[in-house]
Design an enzyme around this catalytic site. Structure first.
Site, mmCIF file in Angstrom:
data_model
loop_
_atom_site.group_PDB
_atom_site.id
_atom_site.type_symbol
_atom_site.label_atom_id
_atom_site.label_comp_id
_atom_site.label_asym_id
_atom_site.label_seq_id
_atom_site.Cartn_x
_atom_site.Cartn_y
_atom_site.Cartn_z
ATOM 1 N N TYR A 156 -5.946 -21.223 0.717
ATOM 2 C CA TYR A 156 -5.246 -21.514 1.977
ATOM 3 C C TYR A 156 -3.765 -21.143 1.878
ATOM 4 O O TYR A 156 -3.176 -20.603 2.805
ATOM 5 C CB TYR A 156 -5.325 -23.003 2.316
ATOM 6 C CG TYR A 156 -6.624 -23.443 2.943
ATOM 7 C CD1 TYR A 156 -7.004 -23.003 4.212
ATOM 8 C CD2 TYR A 156 -7.466 -24.348 2.288
ATOM 9 C CE1 TYR A 156 -8.183 -23.439 4.801
ATOM 10 C CE2 TYR A 156 -8.647 -24.779 2.873
ATOM 11 C CZ TYR A 156 -9.000 -24.330 4.126
ATOM 12 O OH TYR A 156 -10.167 -24.756 4.715
ATOM 13 N N ARG B 160 -6.206 -39.704 17.847
ATOM 14 C CA ARG B 160 -5.769 -38.332 17.578
ATOM 15 C C ARG B 160 -4.939 -37.758 18.731
ATOM 16 O O ARG B 160 -4.003 -36.993 18.511
ATOM 17 C CB ARG B 160 -7.010 -37.462 17.328
ATOM 18 C CG ARG B 160 -6.775 -35.983 17.121
ATOM 19 C CD ARG B 160 -6.107 -35.699 15.804
ATOM 20 N NE ARG B 160 -5.914 -34.271 15.597
ATOM 21 C CZ ARG B 160 -4.840 -33.595 15.992
ATOM 22 N NH1 ARG B 160 -3.860 -34.217 16.599
ATOM 23 N NH2 ARG B 160 -4.734 -32.305 15.752
ATOM 24 N N ASP C 140 -6.006 -35.338 4.143
ATOM 25 C CA ASP C 140 -6.519 -33.966 4.121
ATOM 26 C C ASP C 140 -6.208 -33.358 2.768
ATOM 27 O O ASP C 140 -5.282 -33.799 2.075
ATOM 28 C CB ASP C 140 -5.895 -33.132 5.244
ATOM 29 C CG ASP C 140 -6.724 -31.874 5.476
ATOM 30 O OD1 ASP C 140 -7.750 -31.962 6.178
ATOM 31 O OD2 ASP C 140 -6.385 -30.818 4.914
ATOM 32 N N ARG D 109 -16.698 -36.155 6.088
ATOM 33 C CA ARG D 109 -16.079 -36.215 7.430
ATOM 34 C C ARG D 109 -16.677 -37.337 8.273
ATOM 35 O O ARG D 109 -16.926 -37.160 9.465
ATOM 36 C CB ARG D 109 -16.233 -34.885 8.181
ATOM 37 C CG ARG D 109 -15.450 -33.738 7.596
ATOM 38 C CD ARG D 109 -14.029 -33.681 8.153
ATOM 39 N NE ARG D 109 -13.233 -32.741 7.395
ATOM 40 C CZ ARG D 109 -12.849 -31.551 7.844
ATOM 41 N NH1 ARG D 109 -13.137 -31.183 9.053
ATOM 42 N NH2 ARG D 109 -12.141 -30.755 7.076
ATOM 43 N N ARG E 221 -13.531 -36.065 14.567
ATOM 44 C CA ARG E 221 -13.541 -35.803 16.013
ATOM 45 C C ARG E 221 -14.835 -36.159 16.726
ATOM 46 O O ARG E 221 -14.858 -36.251 17.948
ATOM 47 C CB ARG E 221 -13.193 -34.328 16.270
ATOM 48 C CG ARG E 221 -11.715 -34.052 16.078
ATOM 49 C CD ARG E 221 -11.432 -32.575 16.014
ATOM 50 N NE ARG E 221 -11.952 -32.000 14.784
ATOM 51 C CZ ARG E 221 -11.868 -30.718 14.441
ATOM 52 N NH1 ARG E 221 -11.301 -29.865 15.261
ATOM 53 N NH2 ARG E 221 -12.345 -30.287 13.295
HETATM 54 O O1 1CP Z 1 -13.941 -38.968 6.711
HETATM 55 C C1 1CP Z 1 -13.457 -37.968 6.177
HETATM 56 O O2 1CP Z 1 -14.101 -37.287 5.334
HETATM 57 C C2 1CP Z 1 -12.077 -37.600 6.596
HETATM 58 C C3 1CP Z 1 -11.103 -37.182 5.566
HETATM 59 C C4 1CP Z 1 -10.989 -35.670 5.380
HETATM 60 C C5 1CP Z 1 -11.337 -34.948 4.255
HETATM 61 C C6 1CP Z 1 -12.051 -35.457 3.034
HETATM 62 C C7 1CP Z 1 -10.397 -34.767 6.310
HETATM 63 C C8 1CP Z 1 -9.882 -35.094 7.641
HETATM 64 N N1 1CP Z 1 -10.332 -33.536 5.708
HETATM 65 C C9 1CP Z 1 -10.911 -33.622 4.459
HETATM 66 C C10 1CP Z 1 -11.012 -32.550 3.462
HETATM 67 C C11 1CP Z 1 -10.817 -31.148 3.872
HETATM 68 N N2 1CP Z 1 -9.844 -30.607 4.663
HETATM 69 C C12 1CP Z 1 -11.602 -30.076 3.385
HETATM 70 C C13 1CP Z 1 -12.728 -30.228 2.383
HETATM 71 C C14 1CP Z 1 -13.996 -30.610 3.026
HETATM 72 C C15 1CP Z 1 -14.712 -29.526 3.800
HETATM 73 O O3 1CP Z 1 -15.040 -28.481 3.225
HETATM 74 O O4 1CP Z 1 -14.951 -29.757 5.012
HETATM 75 C C16 1CP Z 1 -11.114 -28.888 3.941
HETATM 76 C C17 1CP Z 1 -11.639 -27.481 3.718
HETATM 77 C C18 1CP Z 1 -9.989 -29.230 4.752
HETATM 78 C C19 1CP Z 1 -9.113 -28.288 5.488
HETATM 79 C C20 1CP Z 1 -9.092 -28.549 6.943
HETATM 80 N N3 1CP Z 1 -8.712 -29.745 7.490
HETATM 81 C C21 1CP Z 1 -9.423 -27.675 8.011
HETATM 82 C C22 1CP Z 1 -9.777 -26.192 7.864
HETATM 83 C C23 1CP Z 1 -11.232 -25.918 7.775
HETATM 84 C C24 1CP Z 1 -11.446 -24.408 7.670
HETATM 85 O O5 1CP Z 1 -12.338 -23.922 8.374
HETATM 86 O O6 1CP Z 1 -10.740 -23.728 6.927
HETATM 87 C C25 1CP Z 1 -9.276 -28.375 9.195
HETATM 88 C C26 1CP Z 1 -9.507 -27.877 10.610
HETATM 89 C C27 1CP Z 1 -8.831 -29.690 8.852
HETATM 90 C C28 1CP Z 1 -8.450 -30.763 9.786
HETATM 91 C C29 1CP Z 1 -9.074 -32.089 9.600
HETATM 92 N N4 1CP Z 1 -9.127 -32.804 8.403
HETATM 93 C C30 1CP Z 1 -9.705 -34.017 8.625
HETATM 94 C C31 1CP Z 1 -10.051 -34.086 10.019
HETATM 95 C C32 1CP Z 1 -10.691 -35.262 10.702
HETATM 96 C C33 1CP Z 1 -9.649 -32.893 10.618
HETATM 97 C C34 1CP Z 1 -9.726 -32.545 12.095
HETATM 98 C C35 1CP Z 1 -8.348 -32.501 12.635
HETATM 99 C C36 1CP Z 1 -8.190 -32.833 14.070
HETATM 100 O O7 1CP Z 1 -8.538 -33.941 14.514
HETATM 101 O O8 1CP Z 1 -7.621 -31.989 14.787
#
Ligand code: 1CP
Length: 346
Positions: free
Chosen positions: A152, A39, A76, A26, A30
């Site tokens: 999910y 965003r 994502d 990540r 944010r």
């Molecule tokens: O720089 C980076 O790593 C950004 C790319 C990236 C990656 C690799 C994002 C952007 N998401 C992911 C993978 C991802 N998405 C995972 C695996 C990594 C981890 O365990 O953290 C998972 C579980 C998700 C699912 C996801 N995406 C959630 C749910 C989390 C949960 O608690 O169940 C959420 C809230 C997101 C949104 C998301 N994805 C990425 C960003 C920057 C965001 C935030 C969204 C926003 O700005 O509102």
């Protein structure tokens, strides 16, 4: 310098290096004001993911700020369920919500066939990014593990304990295996397209590994990760790409992955480094695993924790510095700069 000589790829090839390569899970997100600015123009996060120029810019933001050793595609893991028409939405301030979750077995039987071209916006972002990054900086492509995507998709949102999913898999085992098969095949085709568009390494995120007991973990997750890795290692287009697996607290431990032909294990923050080193016996590169919560502490505490980790990996062949999970939105970007500078200085 070519990609093959980059610190990141050399670490994945299990070379002992005097300075480890650094990137952060990540690293775009944010916690960066420049991310929040872009965003705010999108109501639904997935709409932003569907704009390849915007995603390219977002992936470059942390590279420009911190001069990191690897870039990760901005996207994502839930793009795949979205391509199966499950109607994935991310509303501001909420996690993912599925408009058409897998609430009964008939939905699995009627799932559409995966068409990798439905995700062409991702491959376009990979192409743009590869063209924009310096030729020496590797680009990581990724997908969710079949199990994490299924969790999910069945639950229909994020959840603390995924209670509905656990009940569903015990009552609809046969159909769940059909779903996991379909997701494994989709992950393979998706990563293959990312490979043709220019990625240099793969990370598979099994973020919900912790939901299953040891025997169920093997049945519902490890088997499918294994299958995916085997498909990738056997295909001409993907066989040369190093593969990293991040699994959060899998019951039965990370030793289970030594039977999968992986290149690197990404350690969750609570995983013991000494134990991991003795289990993996220098056969697999290791990535991780600073606790993201440490980034809230004073620089003196951060420095101490970073030094502890670096010292433990001093003689390990193939080490990549990273956090033990993603950067959270409450982190000050200056702390990421401090950690990066500290790792390079130590
Ligand atoms: O720089 C980076 O790593 C950004 C790319 C990236 C990656 C690799 C994002 C952007 N998401 C992911 C993978 C991802 N998405 C995972 C695996 C990594 C981890 O365990 O953290 C998972 C579980 C998700 C699912 C996801 N995406 C959630 C749910 C989390 C949960 O608690 O169940 C959420 C809230 C997101 C949104 C998301 N994805 C990425 C960003 C920057 C965001 C935030 C969204 C926003 O700005 O509102």
């Amino acid at each position: 310098m070519t990609i093959d000589k980059s610190l990141f790829i050399r670490a994945l090839r299990k070379e002992k290096l005097s300075t480890p390569p650094i990137w952060y899970m990540r690293q775009a997100g944010r916690y960066l004001p420049e991310y929040r600015k872009i965003r705010s123009k999108f109501r639904n996060f997935l709409d932003m993911c569907k704009d390849p120029d915007v995603c390219c810019e977002l992936a470059l933001q942390p590279m420009n700020r911190f001069n990191l050793d690897a870039s990760i595609l901005f996207s994502d893991i839930l793009t795949i369920p979205d391509a199966f028409n499950l109607g994935v939405e991310f509303k501001e301030g909420e996690g993912p919500v599925f408009n058409n979750p897998i609430k009964n077995k008939a939905i699995i039987r009627d799932l559409p066939r995966f068409n990798p071209q439905d995700l062409s916006y991702v491959y376009k972002c990979v192409e743009n990014l590869r063209a924009s990054l310096p030729p020496s900086i590797p680009l990581i492509g990724f997908c969710g593990s079949p199990w994490t995507l299924a969790a999910y998709s069945i639950e229909g949102s994020s959840s603390k304990d995924f209670g509905f999913t656990k009940k569903f898999i015990s009552e609809n085992t046969e159909e769940v295996h059909e779903l996991l098969d379909a997701y494994t095949n989709a992950c393979f085709l998706y990563l293959k397209e990312q490979a043709m568009s220019g990625i240099n390494a793969i990370q598979i995120f099994d973020s919900w590994a912790n939901l299953l007991n040891e025997s169920d973990y093997k049945i519902y997750s490890l088997n499918y990760i294994n299958d995916l890795v085997r498909k990738l290692k056997m295909d001409k287009i993907t066989s040369n790409l190093p593969i990293i697996v991040f699994a959060r607290q899998p019951a039965g431990g990370i030793g289970q992955f030594s039977h999968v032909s992986l290149d690197c294990i990404s350690l969750y923050w609570d995983e013991s480094i000494d134990k991991s080193i003795s289990i993996l016996k220098n056969n697999t590169a290791i990535q991780g695993n600073l606790d993201p919560k440490i980034l809230k502490e004073d620089n003196s505490v951060i420095r101490k924790e970073v030094k502890l980790i670096i010292d433990k990996f001093k003689d390990y062949p193939g080490y990549i510095f990273n956090l033990g999970h993603g950067i959270t939105p409450d982190i000050d970007p200056d702390k990421i700069k401090f950690v990066t500078d500290t790792v390079r200085e130590i």
